[in-house]
Write a protein that holds these residues in place. Structure first.
Motif, PDB file in Angstrom:
ATOM      1  N   SER A   1      -1.546  52.729  -7.790  1.00 30.87           N
ATOM      2  CA  SER A   1      -1.996  53.565  -6.672  1.00 30.87           C
ATOM      3  C   SER A   1      -1.408  54.964  -6.717  1.00 30.87           C
ATOM      4  O   SER A   1      -1.994  55.915  -6.190  1.00 30.87           O
TER       5      SER A   1
ATOM      6  N   PRO B   1      -9.237  59.205  -5.532  1.00 32.41           N
ATOM      7  CA  PRO B   1     -10.565  58.836  -5.049  1.00 32.41           C
ATOM      8  C   PRO B   1     -11.583  59.928  -5.377  1.00 32.41           C
ATOM      9  O   PRO B   1     -11.220  61.097  -5.532  1.00 32.41           O
TER      10      PRO B   1
ATOM     11  N   THR C   1     -14.312  59.756   2.454  1.00 37.47           N
ATOM     12  CA  THR C   1     -14.001  58.347   2.191  1.00 37.47           C
ATOM     13  C   THR C   1     -14.160  57.518   3.456  1.00 37.47           C
ATOM     14  O   THR C   1     -14.729  56.418   3.434  1.00 37.47           O
TER      15      THR C   1
ATOM     16  N   HIS D   1      -8.764  54.983  -0.059  1.00 40.01           N
ATOM     17  CA  HIS D   1      -9.820  53.979   0.079  1.00 40.01           C
ATOM     18  C   HIS D   1      -9.967  53.659   1.560  1.00 40.01           C
ATOM     19  O   HIS D   1      -9.039  53.876   2.351  1.00 40.01           O
ATOM     20  N   CYS D   2     -11.134  53.153   1.928  1.00 34.03           N
ATOM     21  CA  CYS D   2     -11.359  52.789   3.333  1.00 34.03           C
ATOM     22  C   CYS D   2     -12.361  51.648   3.395  1.00 34.03           C
ATOM     23  O   CYS D   2     -13.312  51.594   2.608  1.00 34.03           O
TER      24      CYS D   2
ATOM     25  N   GLY E   1     -10.485  44.885   1.646  1.00 32.93           N
ATOM     26  CA  GLY E   1      -9.418  45.875   1.556  1.00 32.93           C
ATOM     27  C   GLY E   1      -8.173  45.324   0.899  1.00 32.93           C
ATOM     28  O   GLY E   1      -7.516  46.006   0.104  1.00 32.93           O
TER      29      GLY E   1
ATOM     30  N   PHE F   1      -8.605  45.192  -2.838  1.00 37.05           N
ATOM     31  CA  PHE F   1      -8.431  46.521  -3.426  1.00 37.05           C
ATOM     32  C   PHE F   1      -6.951  46.863  -3.537  1.00 37.05           C
ATOM     33  O   PHE F   1      -6.487  47.353  -4.576  1.00 37.05           O
TER      34      PHE F   1
END
Length: 427
Positions: A31, A36, A43, A250-251, A263, A266
């Motif tokens: 991460s 992104p 996002t 991310h969302c 989520g 991810f």
């Protein structure tokens, strides 16, 4: 020449000196390098436009007069200044007459101050909605919603129960006994009563081998949390994922369980790393706000625990600007002759008699039974740290010197720059 490795500390960094020839491994999740394709705002909007297993938010809010949004408190680095304006705009566009309340999910924490709320949400948001701090100890503000799988009683904030639509806003990261944060956790412990939280965090559940970072299957704590969200009729979530720089990468939005599960998967992909067992393990809480007290710092210690050799020394780096994080937490360790004494007392405590902060003390005792812990933190805490059966050092250099005095000059070292943003998996 001595290299320097920056470690998050409060709102800045401390530099860790690495000498040539050191046997040093650094556990950095993917991460930290994830970029992104869109801006943070794009996002979030993209997730709202494509909700998972749920009707679009505009359909849910139409005709709903009282809408309650559960949101995280000042102890969580949720970028609400970005997410909430977008969420509020979506609601108001579909239902201009909606009365919106932000219910701050304090869990068992103290209420957020007006200054902390302004810093977290921004004045434009606060001027548009009603904001209420959840108070777990206020029994008169709770409503009973039945019995949980564990046998505990579910009492949650009445504002959530009386809402025409209940939404959760937050973030997903690895969590040291709930598996992951976010989703169902906004209800329990977020807006649950003291008695409900205490029962859920009982000694037997905390001791479960499934109550660990990144584990949801067979996790008894998670199981109660899921039922709580269902009973509370949590209808929709907006959860982001952030990197070490607290940036949205991310969302997910949509169904409270399905979107949360997506989520979590991810997060697992971008935070899971293989353990690098070492004689000395250095960890942090990723800096402010999660390193603001000793209580929260236990989270970063569990990441170190997961990659530490037997009898390894753990160095925990945390500013702890707010001090210990709780008198109960302090005394549960300090008032016993040893960490084992703390553990024995806690394990003998029935579920219905769980006391405040017991879970954090139990996890810290578990670590201290196996490892020497040295904290690099504010000098005013030195005496308290020692009373809690840990050691203290004013600098990273001194902490390393103390650790090497125990494990040897050639001891292997593993560094975890962000202990709360990582899942350490066994090889």
């Amino acid at each position: 020449m001595i290299g320097l490795l920056p470690l998050p500390y409060d709102t800045g960094h401390l530099s860790l000196p690495l000498e040539p020839g050191d046997n040093v491994q650094v556990l950095t999740p993917p991460s930290s390098n994830f970029r992104p394709p869109d801006t943070p705002e794009e996002t979030v909007r993209r997730a709202l436009e494509s909700p998972l297993a749920s009707p679009p938010l505009p359909e849910l809010v139409r005709g709903k007069n009282k809408i309650v949004i559960i949101t995280s408190d000042h102890t969580r680095p949720v970028p609400s200044r970005i997410t909430l304006p977008i969420l509020l705009a979506e609601i108001k566009k579909a239902n201009p007459q909606a009365q919106i309340t932000l219910l701050v999910a304090t869990g068992m924490h103290r209420p957020s101050t007006p200054e902390e709320l302004a810093h977290k949400f921004g004045r434009p948001v606060l001027d548009r909605v009603t904001v209420v701090n959840h108070r777990a100890e206020a029994d008169g503000e709770m409503t009973f919603l039945g019995t949980l799988p564990s046998g505990g009683e579910l009492w949650i904030n009445r504002l959530a129960v009386e809402a025409d639509l209940l939404i959760g806003e937050g973030f997903i990261e690895p969590h040291f006994f709930a598996g992951f944060s976010g989703g169902r956790k906004s209800v329990l412990p977020g807006i649950a009563s003291r008695k409900t939280v205490l029962f859920n965090h009982n000694a037997q559940f905390i001791a479960s081998p499934y109550a660990r970072t990144g584990v949801l299957g067979n996790n008894p704590i998670h199981k109660d949390m899921v039922r709580s969200a269902q009973q509370a009729k949590l209808a929709f979530i907006l959860n982001v994922v952030i990197n070490a720089g607290k940036e949205i990468i991310h969302c997910v939005a949509g169904h409270p369980l399905e979107a949360h599960h997506a989520g979590c998967e991810f997060v697992r992909k971008i935070t899971a790393v293989k353990a690098q067992p070492a004689d000395i393990v250095i960890s942090t809480n990723g800096g402010y706000p999660l390193d603001q007290n000793v209580y929260q710092s236990v989270k970063g210690m569990t990441a170190a625990e997961a990659t530490a050799k037997p009898d390894a020394v753990i160095i925990m780096v945390a500013r702890c600007r707010d001090g210990l994080g709780g008198d109960y937490f302090f005394h549960q360790l300090a008032d016993q002759p040893s960490p084992q004494g703390t553990m024995d007392k806690i394990m003998a405590t029935p579920r219905e008699e769980t006391v405040l902060d017991q879970w954090e003390s139990q996890i810290l005792a578990r670590i201290l039974i196996k490892h020497k812990v040295i904290m690099v933190t504010d000098p005013f805490l030195a005496g308290y740290i020692r009373q809690m059966h840990m050691d203290w050092a004013p600098t990273l250099e001194e902490a390393l010197s103390k650790a090497r005095a125990v494990k040897g000059a050639d001891a292997s070292i593993t560094v975890i720059p962000d202990g709360v943003g990582i899942i350490v998996e066994q090889s």
